[in-house]
Scaffold this motif. Structure first.
Motif, PDB file in Angstrom:
ATOM      1  N   ASN A 141       0.758  -1.169  -0.038  1.00  0.00           N
ATOM      2  CA  ASN A 141      -0.050   0.086  -0.001  1.00  0.00           C
ATOM      3  C   ASN A 141       0.790   1.144  -0.101  1.00  0.00           C
ATOM      4  N   TYR A 142       1.963   1.050   0.582  1.00  0.00           N
ATOM      5  CA  TYR A 142       2.823   2.409   0.664  1.00  0.00           C
ATOM      6  C   TYR A 142       3.212   3.244  -0.646  1.00  0.00           C
ATOM      7  N   ARG A 143       2.944   2.357  -1.643  1.00  0.00           N
ATOM      8  CA  ARG A 143       3.339   2.908  -2.999  1.00  0.00           C
ATOM      9  C   ARG A 143       2.284   4.045  -3.282  1.00  0.00           C
ATOM     10  N   GLY A 144       1.170   3.867  -2.975  1.00  0.00           N
ATOM     11  CA  GLY A 144      -0.001   4.677  -3.339  1.00  0.00           C
ATOM     12  C   GLY A 144      -0.064   6.127  -2.425  1.00  0.00           C
ATOM     13  N   ALA A 145       0.951   6.249  -1.249  1.00  0.00           N
ATOM     14  CA  ALA A 145       1.146   7.878  -0.915  1.00  0.00           C
ATOM     15  C   ALA A 145       1.106   8.789  -1.899  1.00  0.00           C
ATOM     16  N   PRO A 146       0.399   9.747  -1.694  1.00  0.00           N
ATOM     17  CA  PRO A 146       0.570  10.809  -2.829  1.00  0.00           C
ATOM     18  C   PRO A 146       2.205  11.423  -2.751  1.00  0.00           C
ATOM     19  N   ALA A 147       2.692  11.452  -1.676  1.00  0.00           N
ATOM     20  CA  ALA A 147       3.971  11.889  -1.829  1.00  0.00           C
ATOM     21  C   ALA A 147       5.119  11.144  -2.395  1.00  0.00           C
ATOM     22  N   VAL A 148       4.703   9.854  -2.259  1.00  0.00           N
ATOM     23  CA  VAL A 148       5.786   8.808  -3.143  1.00  0.00           C
ATOM     24  C   VAL A 148       5.234   8.855  -4.556  1.00  0.00           C
ATOM     25  N   GLN A 305       5.508  10.862   8.717  1.00  0.00           N
ATOM     26  CA  GLN A 305       5.011  12.101   8.359  1.00  0.00           C
ATOM     27  C   GLN A 305       4.433  11.740   6.984  1.00  0.00           C
ATOM     28  N   MET A 306       3.647  11.012   6.803  1.00  0.00           N
ATOM     29  CA  MET A 306       3.062  10.641   5.465  1.00  0.00           C
ATOM     30  C   MET A 306       2.846  11.763   4.604  1.00  0.00           C
ATOM     31  N   ASN A 307       2.330  12.937   5.022  1.00  0.00           N
ATOM     32  CA  ASN A 307       1.829  13.931   4.268  1.00  0.00           C
ATOM     33  C   ASN A 307       3.027  15.135   3.846  1.00  0.00           C
ATOM     34  N   LEU A 326       3.486  19.942   1.402  1.00  0.00           N
ATOM     35  CA  LEU A 326       2.512  19.040   2.109  1.00  0.00           C
ATOM     36  C   LEU A 326       1.473  18.393   0.836  1.00  0.00           C
ATOM     37  N   GLY A 327       0.818  17.503   1.161  1.00  0.00           N
ATOM     38  CA  GLY A 327      -0.195  16.979   0.047  1.00  0.00           C
ATOM     39  C   GLY A 327      -0.859  18.022  -0.666  1.00  0.00           C
ATOM     40  N   TYR A 347      -3.223   6.014   6.937  1.00  0.00           N
ATOM     41  CA  TYR A 347      -3.075   4.810   6.323  1.00  0.00           C
ATOM     42  C   TYR A 347      -4.116   4.217   5.600  1.00  0.00           C
ATOM     43  N   ASP A 348      -5.312   4.304   6.276  1.00  0.00           N
ATOM     44  CA  ASP A 348      -6.590   3.643   5.663  1.00  0.00           C
ATOM     45  C   ASP A 348      -6.797   4.180   3.762  1.00  0.00           C
ATOM     46  N   ASP A 349      -6.461   5.263   3.999  1.00  0.00           N
ATOM     47  CA  ASP A 349      -6.524   6.014   2.508  1.00  0.00           C
ATOM     48  C   ASP A 349      -5.965   5.315   1.453  1.00  0.00           C
ATOM     49  N   LEU A 350      -4.629   4.654   1.905  1.00  0.00           N
ATOM     50  CA  LEU A 350      -3.603   4.038   1.147  1.00  0.00           C
ATOM     51  C   LEU A 350      -4.584   2.589   0.634  1.00  0.00           C
ATOM     52  N   LYS A 351      -5.315   2.096   1.463  1.00  0.00           N
ATOM     53  CA  LYS A 351      -5.770   0.801   1.046  1.00  0.00           C
ATOM     54  C   LYS A 351      -7.192   1.221  -0.030  1.00  0.00           C
ATOM     55  N   VAL A 352      -7.660   2.415   0.282  1.00  0.00           N
ATOM     56  CA  VAL A 352      -8.618   2.940  -0.695  1.00  0.00           C
ATOM     57  C   VAL A 352      -8.360   2.991  -2.063  1.00  0.00           C
TER      58      VAL A 352
END
Ligand SMILES: NC(=O)c1ccc[n+]([C@@H]2O[C@H](COP(=O)([O-])OP(=O)(O)OC[C@H]3O[C@@H](n4cnc5c(N)ncnc54)[C@H](O)[C@@H]3O)[C@@H](O)[C@H]2O)c1
Length: 411
Positions: A141-148, A305-307, A326-327, A347-352
């Motif tokens: 799921n971490y691939r989908g983080a917008p910052a990534v 600090q995901m965002n 920031l995002g 985190y849950d948004d990454l699953k979405v």
């Protein structure tokens, strides 16, 4: 065609779930969020049938998560004609058996990482999925983080210049308590490797997604807490702490590291790096992150600090050094969640995001999801690191046809 499309063009897709633990709950919530997060997709997942060997989890799936049916045998989910797609959220030991069974039942599946205990398990699932021709998605799921996604785009655009090196880590202290129980995670036949498969696999997937395939590795493994209190069967959970209990052997690694080289045929051509993971570290909690350095700039990110994306472009001038971004809607799937910048996602948004990519792939849309071929490429890196840790030699990573990490499509 998967699912049923009504006269308004909405496609209804029946969802099956196998194993109703932490991940099972998150997959379910992700499917339910899809029509709200992305109405334009015109896909409406319906929660049809969930199974867990623990009867109370099957009841929870029906009574709380909203599945129409609950069973204690996963075969009932795969045999259900109303189930079009399946989420497989079982422990690693069961991924091979259930993944193969899902493929043979002709059900596209979204399966949790690392897909089995080792590369042999992953390869068996990949072969079954290819034979059946079913779409797959993997829980990286971490691939989908917008910052990534933004970091990946900056690198692909050449904004950092030639990529020279990366440092990437997953420092997670979930086993930092020495009296933490000797659960299945510490047993080779049940879990496979330790921090290597559980945590470093996320790091390997992330850097291959952002930078391209890893071709060569030199590995190192270490077990810090060599014994732990034996967990009496069925008496406590993985997180139990047992004082003065009888001790048993920890059979796999607490810490894993590798030196890596990236393919000449990748956005990071010629780059090298270090990857590290620990499950016993004190301090970091969910510290999955990377620092990527290029001749014209660098970028760094950490899930804690995901965002926040830290970006440095240029060697000189008044704005040299890192700037925090920031995002915002220019980053990956951010705009599907928030209309304005700086609103934190979680985190849950990454699953979405993962659910959306899976559903798009299942219905024949643009491929942005991870695949079983990519899971096998990740598993091959993990296996090569384990082999190198034993013999002290550099190891080549076998290539997997079709494991492109999206670098072929320019995304
Ligand atoms: N993507 C991520 O960030 C992430 C995070 C945590 C876990 N995971 C992965 O997700 C998977 C599940 O982890 P979890 O944390 O949700 O575990 P969990 O312990 O919360 O849940 C596992 C569930 O599987 C059930 N189960 C056991 N045997 C079964 C069987 N034969 N048939 C059906 N159900 C069975 C258990 O009763 C339990 O409800 C693992 O592969 C793990 O590596 C991924």
């Amino acid at each position: 065609m998967v699912g049923r499309t009504d006269s308004a063009g909405i496609t209804e897709i029946g969802v099956g779930l196998i194993s109703v633990g932490w991940m099972g709950k998150l997959h379910s919530r992700a499917y339910q969020a899809i029509p709200l997060v992305d109405p334009e997709l015109k896909i409406r997942p319906r929660l049809i049938h969930a199974a867990d060997t623990a009867a109370d989890r099957a009841d929870y799936a029906r009574d709380v998560l909203g599945y129409a049916k609950g069973s204690t045998d996963y075969r009932a989910v795969l045999a259900d004609p109303d189930v079009d797609i399946v989420s497989i959220c079982a422990p690693n030991l069961l991924h091979k058996e259930i993944g193969i069974a899902a493929a043979q039942a002709g059900k596209p599946f979204w399966i949790e990482k690392p897909v089995g205990r080792d590369a042999a398990d992953t390869a068996a699932v990949a072969a079954a999925a290819q034979t059946a021709g079913v779409a797959t998605s993997i829980g990286y799921n971490y691939r989908g983080a917008p910052a990534v996604e933004r970091a990946r785009q900056l690198i692909a655009n050449g904004d950092l210049g030639r990529i020279t090196n990366v440092r990437a880590v997953f420092f997670n202290g979930y086993a930092s308590e020495p009296n933490g129980a000797l659960s299945w995670r510490f047993k080779k036949d049940l879990a496979g490797s330790g921090a290597l498969g559980d945590l470093l696999s996320h790091v390997v997937d992330l850097v291959q997604y952002v930078l391209g395939p890893i071709t060569d590795v030199s590995g190192l493994l270490s077990t810090i807490h060599k014994q732990r209190p034996i967990l009496p069967m069925g008496q406590a959970t993985h997180f139990a702490v047992i004082e003065n209990g009888e001790l048993g052997e920890v059979e796999n690694d607490d810490y894993a590291a590798a030196l890596v080289r990236f393919s000449a045929d990748s956005p990071a051509a010629g780059a090298v790096g270090t990857l590290e993971a620990s499950r016993v570290i004190v301090g970091p909690q969910c510290g999955l992150g990377f620092e990527i350095y290029g001749t014209e700039g660098s970028v760094r990110w950490n899930f804690e600090q995901m965002n926040e994306l830290h970006l440095a472009i240029g060697r000189t001038g008044p704005n040299q050094g890192y700037t925090t971004i920031l995002g915002n809607s220019a980053q990956g799937d951010y705009a599907a969640f928030q209309p304005g910048p700086g609103n934190s996602m979680g985190y849950d948004d990454l699953k979405v995001i993962e659910a959306r990519k899976f559903l798009v792939a299942v219905t024949g849309g643009e491929r942005r999801n991870s695949t079983i071929e990519e899971a096998l490429a990740d598993a091959n890196v993990i296996t090569a690191i384990a082999s190198s840790a034993v013999d002290g030699q550099w190891h080549k990573v076998p290539e997997v046809p079709g494991a492109t990490f999206g670098h072929d499509s320019g995304v």
